[in-house]
Scaffold this motif. Structure first.
Motif, PDB file in Angstrom:
ATOM      1  N   ASP A  16      44.109  33.261  44.393  1.00  0.00           N
ATOM      2  CA  ASP A  16      44.055  33.635  42.986  1.00  0.00           C
ATOM      3  C   ASP A  16      42.774  34.398  42.660  1.00  0.00           C
ATOM      4  OD1 ASP A  16      45.207  33.264  40.179  1.00  0.00           O
ATOM      5  OD2 ASP A  16      43.192  32.425  39.938  1.00  0.00           O
ATOM      6  N   VAL A  17      42.937  35.566  42.071  1.00  0.00           N
ATOM      7  CA  VAL A  17      41.793  36.442  41.811  1.00  0.00           C
ATOM      8  C   VAL A  17      40.829  35.826  40.802  1.00  0.00           C
ATOM      9  CG1 VAL A  17      41.086  38.699  40.940  1.00  0.00           C
ATOM     10  CG2 VAL A  17      43.126  38.512  42.376  1.00  0.00           C
ATOM     11  N   ARG A  18      41.344  35.304  39.689  1.00  0.00           N
ATOM     12  CA  ARG A  18      40.457  34.775  38.647  1.00  0.00           C
ATOM     13  C   ARG A  18      39.646  33.593  39.139  1.00  0.00           C
ATOM     14  NH1 ARG A  18      43.826  34.968  32.901  1.00  0.00           N
ATOM     15  NH2 ARG A  18      44.170  37.239  32.876  1.00  0.00           N
ATOM     16  N   THR A  19      40.295  32.711  39.890  1.00  0.00           N
ATOM     17  CA  THR A  19      39.588  31.541  40.422  1.00  0.00           C
ATOM     18  C   THR A  19      38.474  31.971  41.371  1.00  0.00           C
ATOM     19  OG1 THR A  19      41.621  30.242  40.270  1.00  0.00           O
ATOM     20  CG2 THR A  19      39.866  29.368  41.655  1.00  0.00           C
ATOM     21  N   ALA A  20      38.800  32.892  42.259  1.00  0.00           N
ATOM     22  CA  ALA A  20      37.814  33.359  43.229  1.00  0.00           C
ATOM     23  C   ALA A  20      36.658  34.080  42.547  1.00  0.00           C
ATOM     24  CB  ALA A  20      38.484  34.284  44.239  1.00  0.00           C
ATOM     25  N   ARG A  21      36.991  34.951  41.574  1.00  0.00           N
ATOM     26  CA  ARG A  21      35.944  35.696  40.888  1.00  0.00           C
ATOM     27  C   ARG A  21      35.028  34.748  40.113  1.00  0.00           C
ATOM     28  NH1 ARG A  21      34.496  39.966  42.971  1.00  0.00           N
ATOM     29  NH2 ARG A  21      33.178  40.069  41.130  1.00  0.00           N
TER      30      ARG A  21
END
Length: 334
Positions: A16-21
């Protein structure tokens, strides 16, 4: 962009992009408070709430004069130190995973013999990223300037380095002028994709800390302009031939020169066009796989050829051929 260079740390993620960012941004804030890299990762993980949209994040950095790679799984709130190869992301055939392990091991052995000179490291990375690029060679996405945008970076005691410029050409046993070409270039911390199948340049980037949308767009425009200049002049660090019929990847070190002893690039002053003068020797090399009767898409042969200067006579001959073949032909076609 799933790979990012921040100060002396390299980060990458899958999931997941948001979690990683969120985790990566929290790490950057912790580092700004002068925490060491390992402590900053721990503090960042505490501040990010685990969720059903899982993410795996890698942090690479130097500590006590040696490189470290930490693997963070947000959902389980775990931090593991990685001592060898780790493969994250989209599902690949089991044979391709095994082939990746063997390829990395063989190139690591080569690097161990050569030593860690920056040029040797760059050459090894050019072969690795070119091989990974070939994984999606049969997908439909590269034709739209989307897929096949593999990039690489590595961490050294003095910081982090992005890969150099690559021009990829996907072709069959007999290359042609209209073969798919895609260049990957890092400019202004942005990944620039120039493709001969579509108009315009695609730019993928992440906002810097405290950077506004306006400033990010302006930076992306500068990056695109710089990348297009390299394309228009046919100047790249590495030329990569991907033979999708034989599953052979051949990497030529170009050093931003248009003429290699086995191949020349020609910029015919036409929008989004690059002409390639293939020598018979190179075509034969890119079609020959030792000891394999039936090529498999799960396994590919990777060949690397260092830069070899073309003679003045050969350069002039290729320039003349390129002018007649590419420029005049395009004008007649128009």
């Amino acid at each position: 962009m799933k790979l990012a260079v921040r100060a002396d740390t390299l980060t990458g993620f899958a999931g997941d992009v948001r979690t990683a960012r969120a985790l990566i941004d929290a790490y950057a804030e912790a580092r700004a408070l002068k925490l060491d890299a390992r402590k900053a990762v721990s503090e960042a993980l505490i501040s990010v709430t685990p969720c059903e949209n899982d993410a795996d994040v890698l942090f690479a950095f130097y500590e006590s004069e040696r490189p470290f790679l930490l693997h963070v799984n947000v959902a389980t709130s775990t931090i593991d130190e990685v001592s060898g190869l780790i493969q994250l992301g989209s599902t690949l055939p089991s044979g391709q995973h095994e082939w990746t392990r063997r390829l990395v091991s063989s190139l690591q052995n080569v690097l161990n013999r050569l030593g860690s000179h920056p040029l040797h490291v760059e050459r090894i990375f050019s072969q690795l990223v070119s091989a990974f690029q070939s994984y999606g060679v049969h997908d439909y996405l590269p034709q739209h300037g989307v897929g096949g945008a593999f990039i690489a970076a590595w961490v050294i005691p003095d910081g982090v380095r992005w890969q150099s410029d690559h021009l990829y050409v996907i072709h069959g046993e007999t290359p042609s002028f209209d073969d798919l070409m895609c260049a990957t270039m890092i400019r202004e911390e942005s990944l620039c994709l120039v493709n001969n199948q579509i108009s315009g340049t695609k730019v993928i980037t992440s906002r810097r800390p405290l950077e506004s949308d306006v400033d990010a767009r302006a930076r992306a425009k500068i990056a695109a302009s710089n990348a297009e200049s390299s394309w228009d002049n046919a100047q790249f660090d590495y030329f990569v031939s991907i033979n999708k019929s034989r599953h052979i990847v051949t990497v030529l070190e170009m050093r931003r020169e248009q003429h290699h002893g086995l191949l020349s690039l020609h910029a015919p002053n036409m929008e989004n066009s690059i002409g390639i003068v293939w020598s018979e020797t190179f075509v034969n090399l890119a079609n020959k796989m030792e000891g394999v009767e039936e090529p498999s898409p799960e396994y590919m042969t990777v060949k690397f050829l260092p830069f070899r200067e073309a003679s003045e006579e050969l350069r002039a001959k290729r320039e003349q051929f390129a002018w007649e073949q590419f420029v005049d032909w395009r004008r007649d076609k128009g």
